[in-house]
Design an enzyme around this catalytic site. Structure first.
Site, PDB file in Angstrom:
ATOM      1  N   CYS A 115     -26.783 -39.678 -37.891  1.00 42.39           N
ATOM      2  CA  CYS A 115     -26.785 -38.355 -37.260  1.00 42.39           C
ATOM      3  C   CYS A 115     -26.123 -37.308 -38.164  1.00 42.39           C
ATOM      4  O   CYS A 115     -24.915 -37.358 -38.391  1.00 42.39           O
ATOM      5  CB  CYS A 115     -26.051 -38.483 -35.932  1.00 42.39           C
ATOM      6  SG  CYS A 115     -25.585 -36.946 -35.152  1.00 42.39           S
ATOM      7  N   CYS A 144     -23.299 -35.304 -36.613  1.00 43.63           N
ATOM      8  CA  CYS A 144     -22.090 -36.141 -36.502  1.00 43.63           C
ATOM      9  C   CYS A 144     -21.294 -36.098 -37.792  1.00 43.63           C
ATOM     10  O   CYS A 144     -20.060 -35.991 -37.774  1.00 43.63           O
ATOM     11  CB  CYS A 144     -22.473 -37.590 -36.204  1.00 43.63           C
ATOM     12  SG  CYS A 144     -23.343 -37.820 -34.643  1.00 43.63           S
TER      13      CYS A 144
END
Length: 117
Positions: free
Chosen positions: A36, A39
């Site tokens: 991600c 993230c």
């Protein structure tokens, strides 16, 4: 200022490092995934803001949402990554999703520190 690094949490350590610890201090849990991009952008921002506080004010934890750890993400109905959840006295009290600014995160932490007291 202090340096706080996320404490790695897994399905095996979740009860101890998040739920039980949240009875003694605010626990901030970053649920993310390695693949991600948001993230990977959020993690250094969280760490940077957390470093502005004393180590004993709260615990910054991180759960990689993979394999068995996905059960925790499911338990808290996480629908996207990153999801950051504040825990006080064993309960989720607030959350946010996606990348946020330093100011937003500081306000999130401050509000939850006030709630803990």
């Amino acid at each position: 200022m202090s340096s706080i690094y996320p404490i790695e949490v897994s399905i095996d350590s979740f009860q101890e490092l998040v739920i039980k610890k949240s009875h003694k201090q605010l626990v901030i849990l970053d649920i993310s995934a390695q693949w991600c991009t948001p993230c990977r952008i959020l993690e250094p921002i969280l760490s940077s803001v957390a470093a502005e506080y004393n180590n004993d004010e709260f615990s910054l934890t991180k759960l990689e949402a993979e394999d068995e750890n996905m059960k925790i993400a499911g338990q808290f109905s996480v629908r996207g990554f990153p999801t950051v959840i504040a825990f006080i006295r064993g309960k989720e009290v607030m959350r946010f999703h996606s990348v946020q600014t330093h100011d937003f995160i500081r306000e999130f932490i401050d509000k939850n520190l006030q709630e803990f007291k």
